[in-house]
Design a protein around this motif. Structure first.
Motif, PDB file in Angstrom:
ATOM      1  N   SER A  35      16.584   6.102  -3.670  1.00 15.31           N
ATOM      2  CA  SER A  35      17.826   6.271  -4.429  1.00 15.31           C
ATOM      3  C   SER A  35      17.490   6.150  -5.908  1.00 15.31           C
ATOM      4  O   SER A  35      16.378   5.719  -6.263  1.00 15.31           O
ATOM      5  CB  SER A  35      18.853   5.204  -4.024  1.00 15.31           C
ATOM      6  OG  SER A  35      18.453   3.944  -4.528  1.00 15.31           O
ATOM      7  N   LYS A  36      18.457   6.501  -6.746  1.00 16.79           N
ATOM      8  CA  LYS A  36      18.223   6.455  -8.195  1.00 16.79           C
ATOM      9  C   LYS A  36      17.973   5.011  -8.632  1.00 16.79           C
ATOM     10  O   LYS A  36      18.828   4.156  -8.449  1.00 16.79           O
ATOM     11  CB  LYS A  36      19.445   7.031  -8.937  1.00 16.79           C
ATOM     12  CG  LYS A  36      19.250   7.152 -10.436  1.00 16.79           C
ATOM     13  CD  LYS A  36      20.429   7.836 -11.117  1.00 16.79           C
ATOM     14  CE  LYS A  36      21.668   6.968 -11.107  1.00 16.79           C
ATOM     15  NZ  LYS A  36      22.823   7.583 -11.764  1.00 16.79           N
ATOM     16  N   GLY A  37      16.775   4.753  -9.171  1.00 21.97           N
ATOM     17  CA  GLY A  37      16.448   3.412  -9.652  1.00 21.97           C
ATOM     18  C   GLY A  37      15.751   2.527  -8.636  1.00 21.97           C
ATOM     19  O   GLY A  37      15.681   1.313  -8.827  1.00 21.97           O
ATOM     20  N   VAL A  81      23.251  -3.160  -3.475  1.00 15.90           N
ATOM     21  CA  VAL A  81      21.796  -3.088  -3.505  1.00 15.90           C
ATOM     22  C   VAL A  81      21.214  -3.616  -2.195  1.00 15.90           C
ATOM     23  O   VAL A  81      21.746  -4.561  -1.613  1.00 15.90           O
ATOM     24  CB  VAL A  81      21.274  -3.870  -4.734  1.00 15.90           C
ATOM     25  CG1 VAL A  81      21.503  -5.354  -4.596  1.00 15.90           C
ATOM     26  CG2 VAL A  81      19.819  -3.595  -5.002  1.00 15.90           C
ATOM     27  N   ASN A  82      20.155  -2.965  -1.730  1.00 17.95           N
ATOM     28  CA  ASN A  82      19.356  -3.517  -0.633  1.00 17.95           C
ATOM     29  C   ASN A  82      18.082  -4.088  -1.237  1.00 17.95           C
ATOM     30  O   ASN A  82      17.411  -3.417  -2.023  1.00 17.95           O
ATOM     31  CB  ASN A  82      18.952  -2.441   0.382  1.00 17.95           C
ATOM     32  CG  ASN A  82      20.104  -1.933   1.212  1.00 17.95           C
ATOM     33  OD1 ASN A  82      20.477  -0.772   1.143  1.00 17.95           O
ATOM     34  ND2 ASN A  82      20.678  -2.806   2.012  1.00 17.95           N
ATOM     35  N   VAL A 102      13.764  -2.959  -4.303  1.00 20.53           N
ATOM     36  CA  VAL A 102      15.162  -3.102  -4.732  1.00 20.53           C
ATOM     37  C   VAL A 102      15.724  -1.690  -4.735  1.00 20.53           C
ATOM     38  O   VAL A 102      15.310  -0.843  -5.538  1.00 20.53           O
ATOM     39  CB  VAL A 102      15.272  -3.766  -6.124  1.00 20.53           C
ATOM     40  CG1 VAL A 102      16.701  -3.688  -6.643  1.00 20.53           C
ATOM     41  CG2 VAL A 102      14.845  -5.236  -6.043  1.00 20.53           C
ATOM     42  N   VAL A 103      16.611  -1.444  -3.790  1.00 20.94           N
ATOM     43  CA  VAL A 103      17.143  -0.086  -3.599  1.00 20.94           C
ATOM     44  C   VAL A 103      18.620  -0.073  -4.005  1.00 20.94           C
ATOM     45  O   VAL A 103      19.471  -0.604  -3.277  1.00 20.94           O
ATOM     46  CB  VAL A 103      17.000   0.370  -2.124  1.00 20.94           C
ATOM     47  CG1 VAL A 103      17.431   1.824  -1.961  1.00 20.94           C
ATOM     48  CG2 VAL A 103      15.565   0.180  -1.623  1.00 20.94           C
ATOM     49  N   PRO A 104      18.907   0.514  -5.162  1.00 23.74           N
ATOM     50  CA  PRO A 104      20.308   0.593  -5.581  1.00 23.74           C
ATOM     51  C   PRO A 104      21.090   1.459  -4.601  1.00 23.74           C
ATOM     52  O   PRO A 104      20.581   2.476  -4.120  1.00 23.74           O
ATOM     53  CB  PRO A 104      20.245   1.282  -6.957  1.00 23.74           C
ATOM     54  CG  PRO A 104      18.830   1.148  -7.399  1.00 23.74           C
ATOM     55  CD  PRO A 104      18.005   1.113  -6.147  1.00 23.74           C
ATOM     56  N   ARG A 105      22.287   1.045  -4.298  1.00 21.27           N
ATOM     57  CA  ARG A 105      23.118   1.796  -3.370  1.00 21.27           C
ATOM     58  C   ARG A 105      24.381   2.267  -4.078  1.00 21.27           C
ATOM     59  O   ARG A 105      24.943   1.553  -4.917  1.00 21.27           O
ATOM     60  CB  ARG A 105      23.485   0.897  -2.180  1.00 21.27           C
ATOM     61  CG  ARG A 105      22.260   0.416  -1.402  1.00 21.27           C
ATOM     62  CD  ARG A 105      21.480   1.588  -0.805  1.00 21.27           C
ATOM     63  NE  ARG A 105      22.328   2.424   0.011  1.00 21.27           N
ATOM     64  CZ  ARG A 105      22.544   2.225   1.308  1.00 21.27           C
ATOM     65  NH1 ARG A 105      21.941   1.231   1.932  1.00 21.27           N
ATOM     66  NH2 ARG A 105      23.339   3.018   1.979  1.00 21.27           N
ATOM     67  N   TYR A 106      24.760   3.482  -3.768  1.00 22.62           N
ATOM     68  CA  TYR A 106      25.907   4.111  -4.413  1.00 22.62           C
ATOM     69  C   TYR A 106      26.909   4.499  -3.336  1.00 22.62           C
ATOM     70  O   TYR A 106      26.503   4.912  -2.237  1.00 22.62           O
ATOM     71  CB  TYR A 106      25.438   5.345  -5.196  1.00 22.62           C
ATOM     72  CG  TYR A 106      24.377   4.995  -6.235  1.00 22.62           C
ATOM     73  CD1 TYR A 106      24.741   4.562  -7.506  1.00 22.62           C
ATOM     74  CD2 TYR A 106      23.016   5.055  -5.918  1.00 22.62           C
ATOM     75  CE1 TYR A 106      23.768   4.216  -8.454  1.00 22.62           C
ATOM     76  CE2 TYR A 106      22.040   4.706  -6.849  1.00 22.62           C
ATOM     77  CZ  TYR A 106      22.429   4.287  -8.116  1.00 22.62           C
ATOM     78  OH  TYR A 106      21.479   3.927  -9.040  1.00 22.62           O
ATOM     79  N   LYS A 107      28.165   4.369  -3.664  1.00 23.33           N
ATOM     80  CA  LYS A 107      29.230   4.712  -2.711  1.00 23.33           C
ATOM     81  C   LYS A 107      28.963   6.095  -2.113  1.00 23.33           C
ATOM     82  O   LYS A 107      28.629   7.026  -2.848  1.00 23.33           O
ATOM     83  CB  LYS A 107      30.563   4.698  -3.463  1.00 23.33           C
ATOM     84  CG  LYS A 107      31.782   4.749  -2.586  1.00 23.33           C
ATOM     85  CD  LYS A 107      33.040   4.506  -3.433  1.00 23.33           C
ATOM     86  CE  LYS A 107      34.293   4.453  -2.608  1.00 23.33           C
ATOM     87  NZ  LYS A 107      34.670   5.674  -1.961  1.00 23.33           N
ATOM     88  N   ASP A 108      29.068   6.185  -0.817  1.00 19.87           N
ATOM     89  CA  ASP A 108      28.874   7.458  -0.100  1.00 19.87           C
ATOM     90  C   ASP A 108      27.474   8.062  -0.310  1.00 19.87           C
ATOM     91  O   ASP A 108      27.335   9.281  -0.328  1.00 19.87           O
ATOM     92  CB  ASP A 108      29.949   8.488  -0.511  1.00 19.87           C
ATOM     93  CG  ASP A 108      31.351   7.992  -0.212  1.00 19.87           C
ATOM     94  OD1 ASP A 108      31.531   7.301   0.810  1.00 19.87           O
ATOM     95  OD2 ASP A 108      32.259   8.272  -1.022  1.00 19.87           O
ATOM     96  N   ASP A 109      26.465   7.220  -0.492  1.00 12.64           N
ATOM     97  CA  ASP A 109      25.106   7.784  -0.679  1.00 12.64           C
ATOM     98  C   ASP A 109      24.458   8.225   0.638  1.00 12.64           C
ATOM     99  O   ASP A 109      23.355   8.792   0.648  1.00 12.64           O
ATOM    100  CB  ASP A 109      24.191   6.816  -1.458  1.00 12.64           C
ATOM    101  CG  ASP A 109      23.910   5.496  -0.719  1.00 12.64           C
ATOM    102  OD1 ASP A 109      24.196   5.401   0.487  1.00 12.64           O
ATOM    103  OD2 ASP A 109      23.383   4.579  -1.363  1.00 12.64           O
ATOM    104  N   GLY A 110      25.137   7.944   1.738  1.00  7.40           N
ATOM    105  CA  GLY A 110      24.678   8.484   3.027  1.00  7.40           C
ATOM    106  C   GLY A 110      23.492   7.750   3.636  1.00  7.40           C
ATOM    107  O   GLY A 110      23.030   8.098   4.722  1.00  7.40           O
ATOM    108  N   MET A 111      22.982   6.750   2.945  1.00  7.51           N
ATOM    109  CA  MET A 111      21.833   6.010   3.469  1.00  7.51           C
ATOM    110  C   MET A 111      22.322   4.955   4.452  1.00  7.51           C
ATOM    111  O   MET A 111      23.373   4.355   4.241  1.00  7.51           O
ATOM    112  CB  MET A 111      21.121   5.319   2.304  1.00  7.51           C
ATOM    113  CG  MET A 111      19.617   5.307   2.443  1.00  7.51           C
ATOM    114  SD  MET A 111      18.896   4.255   1.203  1.00  7.51           S
ATOM    115  CE  MET A 111      19.427   5.010  -0.308  1.00  7.51           C
TER     116      MET A 111
END
Ligand code: AMP
Length: 134
Positions: A35-37, A81-82, A102-111
């Motif tokens: 993901s981004k970042g 974040v995960n 550190v995996v940034p998570r975004y609404k509806d990112d599908g992950m």
């Protein structure tokens, strides 16, 4: 460790996109981001994974991971974040130099990081407890 890719990053022998470093740790962007970042937090000293890393260094790394999580929320607008670590080949570890993702998570990112429950293991909890604490 001579052939360790992350040791080479620490020594500056191969490039990385650095975000932060101090005496003990280094943070850089994952070359293949989920993901981004997507960041990696590593100790400068070589440890294979969590299990052979001294507690003081681990504590330091997890504190930095928390700071990085706050930073990606603040600066990249991540919603969540995960923070993940793979310790051992069977757990998915590919680079055998300890690192936290550190995996940034975004609404509806599908992950989806799922630990899917297995029905046949549900009945064994008490037995497992006995084995672990014995
Ligand atoms: P793991 O499966 O937990 O061992 O994850 C290793 C991670 O290291 C993977 O997500 C790779 O994309 C990442 N990686 C491997 N080589 C590099 C590199 N040179 N720079 C940044 N990230 C890397």
């Amino acid at each position: 460790m001579k052939d360790c890719i992350f040791c080479k990053i620490v020594k500056g022998e191969i490039p990385s996109v650095e975000i932060f470093q101090d005496k003990v740790a280094k943070v850089f962007l994952n070359i293949n981001p989920a993901s981004k970042g997507h960041l990696l937090i590593i100790p400068k000293e070589h440890f294979e994974n969590i299990l052979d890393c001294p507690d003081e260094i681990l504590s330091h790394l997890i504190k930095i991971s928390k700071k990085m999580a706050q930073l990606v929320k603040e600066k990249l607008g991540a919603d969540a974040v995960n923070i993940a670590n793979n310790s051992g080949k069977e757990a998915g570890q590919e680079v055998f130099h300890l690192h936290f993702h550190v995996v940034p998570r975004y609404k509806d990112d599908g992950m989806k990081l799922d630990f899917i429950g297995k029905k046949d293991l549900k009945d064994d909890l008490e037995e497992i407890r006995k084995i672990i604490i014995s």
